[in-house]
Write a protein that holds these residues in place. Sequence first.
Motif, mmCIF file in Angstrom:
data_model
loop_
_atom_site.group_PDB
_atom_site.id
_atom_site.type_symbol
_atom_site.label_atom_id
_atom_site.label_comp_id
_atom_site.label_asym_id
_atom_site.label_seq_id
_atom_site.Cartn_x
_atom_site.Cartn_y
_atom_site.Cartn_z
ATOM 1 N N ALA A 55 0.810 -1.426 0.108
ATOM 2 C CA ALA A 55 -0.143 0.226 0.183
ATOM 3 C C ALA A 55 0.722 1.433 0.134
ATOM 4 O O ALA A 55 0.128 2.143 -0.408
ATOM 5 C CB ALA A 55 -1.147 -0.156 1.605
ATOM 6 N N ARG A 56 1.701 1.354 0.532
ATOM 7 C CA ARG A 56 2.568 2.182 0.735
ATOM 8 C C ARG A 56 3.642 2.677 -0.256
ATOM 9 O O ARG A 56 3.734 3.471 -0.691
ATOM 10 C CB ARG A 56 3.790 2.033 2.270
ATOM 11 N N ALA A 57 3.987 2.024 -1.232
ATOM 12 C CA ALA A 57 4.240 1.938 -2.817
ATOM 13 C C ALA A 57 3.633 2.078 -3.683
ATOM 14 O O ALA A 57 4.071 2.453 -5.032
ATOM 15 C CB ALA A 57 5.441 0.723 -2.819
ATOM 16 N N LEU A 58 2.025 2.184 -2.879
ATOM 17 C CA LEU A 58 1.429 2.283 -4.616
ATOM 18 C C LEU A 58 0.652 4.023 -4.195
ATOM 19 O O LEU A 58 -0.618 4.674 -4.867
ATOM 20 C CB LEU A 58 0.169 1.610 -4.026
ATOM 21 N N LEU A 59 1.385 4.838 -3.014
ATOM 22 C CA LEU A 59 1.047 6.054 -2.941
ATOM 23 C C LEU A 59 1.063 7.079 -3.932
ATOM 24 O O LEU A 59 0.402 7.755 -4.573
ATOM 25 C CB LEU A 59 1.642 6.625 -1.695
ATOM 26 N N GLN A 60 2.363 6.689 -5.337
ATOM 27 C CA GLN A 60 2.084 8.069 -5.937
ATOM 28 C C GLN A 60 1.212 7.522 -7.283
ATOM 29 O O GLN A 60 1.328 8.287 -8.535
ATOM 30 C CB GLN A 60 3.483 7.644 -6.761
ATOM 31 N N HIS A 61 1.168 5.959 -7.280
ATOM 32 C CA HIS A 61 -0.595 5.574 -8.492
ATOM 33 C C HIS A 61 -1.777 7.131 -8.674
ATOM 34 O O HIS A 61 -1.946 7.351 -7.459
ATOM 35 C CB HIS A 61 -1.150 4.269 -8.012
ATOM 36 N N ARG A 62 -1.857 6.070 -9.773
ATOM 37 C CA ARG A 62 -2.945 7.024 -10.473
ATOM 38 C C ARG A 62 -3.958 5.911 -10.964
ATOM 39 O O ARG A 62 -3.833 5.308 -11.416
ATOM 40 C CB ARG A 62 -2.934 8.308 -10.790
ATOM 41 N N GLY A 63 -5.517 6.707 -10.632
ATOM 42 C CA GLY A 63 -6.285 5.943 -11.155
ATOM 43 C C GLY A 63 -6.690 4.560 -10.919
ATOM 44 O O GLY A 63 -8.169 3.762 -11.152
ATOM 45 N N LEU A 64 -6.437 4.774 -9.223
ATOM 46 C CA LEU A 64 -6.777 3.634 -9.032
ATOM 47 C C LEU A 64 -7.664 2.965 -7.598
ATOM 48 O O LEU A 64 -8.467 4.036 -6.809
ATOM 49 C CB LEU A 64 -5.658 2.649 -7.662
ATOM 50 N N ARG A 65 -8.538 1.499 -7.637
ATOM 51 C CA ARG A 65 -9.971 1.579 -7.074
ATOM 52 C C ARG A 65 -9.387 0.989 -5.870
ATOM 53 O O ARG A 65 -9.114 -0.811 -6.630
ATOM 54 C CB ARG A 65 -11.113 1.247 -7.499
#
Length: 257
Positions: free
Chosen positions: A109-119
């Motif tokens: 989850a911490r590594a996904l903090l820069q992702h866009r448009g996630l659900r």
Amino acid sequence: MYTHNPRQLQLLQVLRQRHSASVEALAEQLGVTLQTVRRDVQRLAEEGLVTRFHGGVRMPGSTVENLAHTQRENLNAEGKARIARAVAAQVPQGCSLILNIGTTTEAIARALLQHRGLRVITNNLNVAAILCANPDCEVIVAGGVVRARDRAIVGEAAVDFMRQFRVDIAVIGISGIESDGTLRDFDLREVKVAQTIIAQAREVWLAADHSKFGRPAMVQLATLAQIDRLFTDAPPPEPFPALLHDAAVECTVAQPH
């Protein structure tokens, strides 16, 4: 957070295989002095990761009960961070995910903090709290009973909630992968939610650091044949390479920077 050195991680791996060992045997196997082993054992015992007895040391866990959340957070934190980066690098922008319970999925989850448009759908309140910091991520939290020790949401209500969704990728953690290829955990309520998550995903990714190989746990969650990809931090030991090949699981070993 304390980071374990390679020797301490190797010591833990030896104990997982043997369950207990004398200080002398550990010193011989690791190629270090008795004093060095005693210092490592002292450190690991203070964290609750091993238990000392007269002349030796053993693993504290059993097939019945998992380590405490804070102990699991500290155990191989660097390896889990590497796994998390490797998983995040493969998660497409704008996709739907389920993240389940565990300290490795929290690192993801911490590594996904820069992702866009996630659900992201989760039954882990820690994951939800982390990803809420990403304004371009929609977070959906399961209903159910909150397990106080790690803020996991478990039980039949969580199972029913997960059945509503069909997602691109489920990223799951696990307590142990046994040598027969079964994925195992400790809490039947947690396992039932995880089984539902697997059923609701187009792809299933397993995130498991090297300590999970050969680790026993009481409840069968799934088999390797139900997994599409495995992300880990060290090459899997025998007999797992053949099991992964036979189950057609793509294995990614996350390398250090």
